[in-house]
Design a protein around this motif. Sequence first.
Motif, short mmCIF file in Angstrom:
data_model
loop_
_atom_site.label_atom_id
_atom_site.label_comp_id
_atom_site.label_asym_id
_atom_site.label_seq_id
_atom_site.Cartn_x
_atom_site.Cartn_y
_atom_site.Cartn_z
N PRO A 191 43.64 42.40 53.76
CA PRO A 191 43.33 42.84 52.39
C PRO A 191 44.42 42.47 51.38
O PRO A 191 44.13 41.99 50.29
CB PRO A 191 43.19 44.36 52.53
CG PRO A 191 42.81 44.58 53.95
CD PRO A 191 43.55 43.52 54.72
N THR A 192 45.68 42.70 51.76
CA THR A 192 46.77 42.35 50.85
C THR A 192 46.85 40.84 50.65
O THR A 192 47.09 40.36 49.53
CB THR A 192 48.11 42.89 51.39
OG1 THR A 192 48.04 44.30 51.49
CG2 THR A 192 49.26 42.50 50.47
N ALA A 193 46.66 40.09 51.72
CA ALA A 193 46.70 38.63 51.62
C ALA A 193 45.65 38.12 50.65
O ALA A 193 45.91 37.27 49.79
CB ALA A 193 46.50 37.99 53.00
N VAL A 194 44.44 38.65 50.76
CA VAL A 194 43.35 38.23 49.87
C VAL A 194 43.66 38.64 48.43
O VAL A 194 43.47 37.86 47.49
CB VAL A 194 42.01 38.84 50.34
CG1 VAL A 194 40.92 38.62 49.29
CG2 VAL A 194 41.59 38.23 51.67
N ALA A 195 44.15 39.85 48.23
CA ALA A 195 44.47 40.33 46.87
C ALA A 195 45.55 39.46 46.24
O ALA A 195 45.46 39.10 45.05
CB ALA A 195 44.92 41.78 46.91
N LEU A 196 46.58 39.11 46.99
CA LEU A 196 47.66 38.27 46.46
C LEU A 196 47.15 36.87 46.13
O LEU A 196 47.50 36.28 45.10
CB LEU A 196 48.80 38.19 47.47
CG LEU A 196 49.70 39.42 47.57
CD1 LEU A 196 50.54 39.37 48.84
CD2 LEU A 196 50.59 39.53 46.34
N ALA A 197 46.32 36.31 47.03
CA ALA A 197 45.79 34.97 46.78
C ALA A 197 44.90 34.95 45.54
O ALA A 197 44.98 34.03 44.71
CB ALA A 197 45.01 34.48 48.00
N GLU A 198 44.06 35.96 45.39
CA GLU A 198 43.20 36.01 44.21
C GLU A 198 44.02 36.23 42.94
O GLU A 198 43.70 35.66 41.89
CB GLU A 198 42.16 37.13 44.38
CG GLU A 198 41.13 36.81 45.45
CD GLU A 198 40.17 37.97 45.70
OE1 GLU A 198 40.50 39.09 45.25
OE2 GLU A 198 39.12 37.75 46.33
N SER A 199 45.07 37.03 43.03
CA SER A 199 45.96 37.21 41.88
C SER A 199 46.62 35.89 41.50
O SER A 199 46.73 35.55 40.32
CB SER A 199 47.03 38.26 42.21
OG SER A 199 48.02 38.32 41.21
N SER A 200 47.03 35.14 42.50
CA SER A 200 47.67 33.85 42.25
C SER A 200 46.72 32.88 41.56
O SER A 200 47.11 32.14 40.65
CB SER A 200 48.14 33.26 43.59
OG SER A 200 48.68 31.98 43.43
N LEU A 201 45.45 32.90 41.96
CA LEU A 201 44.47 31.95 41.42
C LEU A 201 44.04 32.27 39.99
O LEU A 201 43.35 31.47 39.36
CB LEU A 201 43.24 31.91 42.32
CG LEU A 201 43.42 31.19 43.66
CD1 LEU A 201 42.20 31.37 44.53
CD2 LEU A 201 43.72 29.71 43.44
N ARG A 202 44.47 33.43 39.46
CA ARG A 202 44.12 33.75 38.08
C ARG A 202 44.81 32.83 37.09
O ARG A 202 44.38 32.70 35.95
CB ARG A 202 44.46 35.21 37.76
CG ARG A 202 43.58 36.20 38.52
CD ARG A 202 43.75 37.61 38.01
NE ARG A 202 43.02 38.54 38.87
CZ ARG A 202 43.59 39.33 39.76
NH1 ARG A 202 44.91 39.33 39.89
NH2 ARG A 202 42.87 40.15 40.50
#
Length: 1018
Positions: free
Chosen positions: A734-745
Amino acid sequence: MLSINTGEYSRLLRERGLRLVPGPANGRAAWSFEPEQALEFLKDLLPGTAAGPGQVVLVSGGIASGKTQLLHEFGHAAAQSGALTLYATGAADEQYTFGVIEQLLASSRLSAEAAQQVAALQGPAGRRLEDWQGLHSAIDHASVVRGVRQILLDLAEEQHTVVLVDDLNFADRLSLQILMQLQRRIKSSRLLMVLSGPDRPTGGPRTQWVGTGLHPQHHVRLAPLAESSIRTWVHTALGGAPAPAAPVLKPVHTAAPDRPEDCIPVQGSRPADDGDGVPTEAVVYAVGTGTGTATGRRRVDLPARIRELSGGNPLLVEALVDDCTDLDGDDPDALPGAGYAHAVSLVLNRRDPLLPMVAGTLAVLDRHGSPDAVAELAGLEPDAAAEVLDNLTGAGLLADGAFRHPAGAAAALGCLSPEVLSDLHVRAAELKYRRAAPVGEIARHLVASADAPGDWAFPVLCAAADHAMLGDELDFSHRCLKLALDLAAGHEQRREVLSRLASGTFRINPLITQSYLSALRQAAAEESAERAARAAAPGGRGTTGGSAAAPSASYGVTGAGAGSASAVPADAGRIEQAMLARMALWNGDEAGFKEALDALRSGPEALDPQTEAVLMLAHQWYFGPPRGQRGDDTDLADLDPWIGTARTLSGIWAHGGLANASAKQILRNCRLSDLTFEALLTAITALDHGGKAELAEQWCAVLSSRAVAHGAVTWQAMIDGVWSGISLRRGDVPTAVALAESSLRMQSWGVPVGYPLTTLLTAHTATGDFDKVEETLRHPVPDSVFNTVCGLRYLRARARYHLAAERPLAAITDIHDCRRMMIRRDLDLPVLVPWRSDLAEAYLKMGDTALALRLARQQLELSAESDACSRGAALLVLARAGAGDEHQEPASQAVECLTAGGDRLELARALKLLGLPAPQQAQPAAEPAVDLDDTRRRLQASALISDVTAEPEGEQADSAALSEAELRVARLAVLGWTNRQISNALFITVSTVEQHLTRIYKKLGIRGRSDLPASLTV
C-alpha cells in the motif's frame, strides 16, 4: 443630579477606576474615557443642563475611535430623556455655507412658524463657501447668524435641547460662527452642545479647533479600549456570559481545536497572583475540541492578542472578535482574518485622502519606513507625513512606526490603485538603491512594479535572484530573472539570464528548463551569426577568405522535437554547461551528457573532485557503470577521497551490498541539489541492497522533507519514486503504491518516470490486480527510457507481469530485449536485472526444464556472494525445476538468500511457488488507503531519534546555539508539525514542546515558527 465640579468628579472617576488627564494648552481638563464610559459621562450631564445652565462638550479621539457611534447613542439617550435632539455631520466635500446648521434644523420637528423663519434666513446664504467673500463683514450674513442663533435659543427656551455635531473640523465657517455665538449665551439657556472631531494621539486639538473660537467646558477624549474591556467583550462573544471579576488560567487536558466554537474560556475560582500580591485579571482561552488523551492543549490568550493587534481601536477590536470564529486554534498568528483586513480599509478610506496614501507608502517601504522616507515617497512635507503617521498610530494600525501585523500592511496596499502602487514601488526601489539597502528588498519593489527605471536595475535583479535561489524562494527568483531578461542589453546579458532561468526552474518543472535551454541555443546562434557577419564585412577581422558561415551553436537540447545533441559552444558558461549535463541525463541522452561534461572539464575552471564524483554517480544511475567504475579497483589510495568513495559506492551495481560505509559518507556530505540527487539516491539504494532497508527509508523521508523545504517538486518526485521501490521490497505494497502515485503527479517527467511505473507494475502484479497493471502500462513512457537502467527494470517488471498472466512468450520478448541491451552496453550485471533467472522461469512455463536449469545455474555462477537477491532468484528456479527431493536443498537456500536480501515481496512469491506458508509480513496485501503525510512524519521522527543525519561542515550556524533536545523539536517544527505531533513523536509533553520553542525563538532571534530556518532540517 451630578455636579460638574472638577475636584468632585475626579474623585468619582477614581472610584470608577477612570482617570483625568491634562487637556489642551488652555489648561482645561480632558476626561480620558473608553466609549462606554464616555457615554455614561455625557448622560450624567443631561439633568444639569435640562435645568440650566447649558454646557459645551468637546469629544475628540483618534481615527475610528468611536466618536460617531458615541454621538448617535447619546442622542438616542437624550431623546428618551425628553430632550429635543438636533444632529449634524461636517463633511469635507460639503462645506457650503449654512450646511451644518441646515442639518441641525432639518433634524427637528419645527413649528410652521420656525420653519418659515429658517427658510427666509437661509435664502441668501445657501450657496458654496467659495462664492462668498468677506464673510464676517457682510451685513446680510450677520443677520443670518443672529436669526439662526435666536431660533436655536428659542427652541432651548421652550424645551431642553441637545445639539450634536460630528466631525466639526469639516464644518463651514458660517455654521461655526453660529455655534460660537450660541456658546457665548449658553449659560442662560437649557442647551447642551456636544461637538466631536479628530484629535492627535498626544492630546492636543487640531489647528481647526483653535480657529473656531469655541471654548468647551469639558473635553472628553476617547481612549483606546483597555485589555480588560476587550477581555469582557471576547468572553461575552465567545463564552456567552460576562467575564468574572478575576478569572485565572487552569490546566486543561484535551486536544487541539478543529472548530471555532470549541474556543472556550478557562476560569478559576480565585484571582491569579503574578508575584506582586496584586490579582492579575486574565481570561485565557483554551482552544480545543475537548477530545483526545494528551496531557495539555493549545492555549491562546485571545484578548491580549486582540489588544496587541488592534491597539484598542473599537472598530478593529470588533472585526478581530468576529474573526475569532474562524481562528485556527493551533496557530494564534492566524487570527487576523478577512474582517480585520476590511476594518483596516474602513479606517483608511475616510475623508482624509492622505491616510491611504501615507499608509500605503509605509507598507511599500516596510522596514525602511522612516518618517522622512515616507514623506519623500508620498510627496509630502515631513511635518505633514509625521502627523498622518501619528494619526495612524492613534488609530491602532501602527506601533513603533510599523504596522502591527502584515495583514494591516496588505490592506493598506489594497487601498491604492494599481497605477499609484506601481509608481510607489519604482520610487521605493530608487530610494532604497540610493540608501544601499539589500538587493533583495530593492528587487521586490522592481518586481512588484513590473518596471525598472535605470541601468542599475539589471545587476540588482540578477544578484537578488541568486540570493533568492539560495533561500529557496524559487518563485521570486524566477520573477527577478524574467524582469532582468526584459532589461538585458545584448546577447551576453541575455544568455546570462537564460542560463540562470534554466538552472532555477529544473527543480520545479524540467519542461520549463528545456524551453530556456532552447532559447539559449537560439541566442547563441544569433550571436554567432552576428559575429560572422561582422567578420565578413569590409575591414572585418577573423576571416581568411572563403565562406563566412557561422559556427555551430547548437546547445544539445534534447527531447521531443529537439533533435540530436551537437557540440556545446566553447564559450558556454559554467551554468549553461551544468544544466546541459543535467537535462541530458533527464532525457536519457548519454552523448549529450558526455559532451557537456567534457565542456565542463575543459573550461577555465577545473572541475572539482566532488562535482566529478556526483556526476559519475549520476551517469551510472541512468546508464550503468562502465568497466573500471564498478568498485573493483585494486588500488584507490591514489584517488581523491570523493572519487574513491564514489568508485566504492559504484560497486553496488556489480556486488549488491558491501557499500554501506560509502553510502553513508555520500548521504552525510552531499547537499541535496539539481546535480546531486542521483548520487544521493544511489547511496540510498546501496543501503537498501546492503540490508539497511529501514535506514534507507529514513533517509528517503529526510531527503523528502528537504525537497519540500526547498520547494523542489522534481526532487521530491524522484525521491518518492525510489522510495516506492524500497517500500515494495519490504513488502509494504500500500505504501509503495501511494508513493509511486504521488511521484507520478508531477507532469514533466523524463526518463526517471520508469521508477514509479516499475513499482506500480510490480505491486499490482503481486496483488493480482491485472486491470491496474494494464492501466499503468498505458502511461506514456519516453522512447529514450529504454536506453537506461530504468528502462531495463521497467521491461523486467512488464515481463514478470506477463509471466503472472500466463503469457510466457510475451515475457520472453521483454527479457530478450533486456539481455540485448545489457550485452550491448557491457552491463551484464545480475544486480541490475537477473534476466537469466527470469528467462529460466519463462522456459519452465513453456515446459523446457533443461534450458531453465542451464540458465539458472549460469545466473548462480555469475551472481556475487553479496548479491543475495539474484542468487535467491536463481536458486528458486533450481528448486522448482528439481524432481523429488532434489528441490529441497535449493528451496531452503533460496528462502535463506531472499530473507537475507530483504526482498520480502520476492520472498512471499518464492514461498507461494514452493507451496510453503509465508510469514504475515511477507504476504503482499491489498491496497488500503495510506496516509503518506503520516508515513513521512513517522519516518522523519524515527530518523531524528536515531540521529541518522550529521550536518555537513559549515552548515551548523542556525543550530549551533541549540541543545540536542531543542534541535530535535526545531527540526520537526520546520517540517510543519504541530506541538501535539512533536510531543507524540518525541515522547514529551506539549508544555515541554512549547518551552523548547520559546527558547529556540529567543536563541535564534526570531518571532515564531514561520521564521525558523529551513536549514534546520539538514
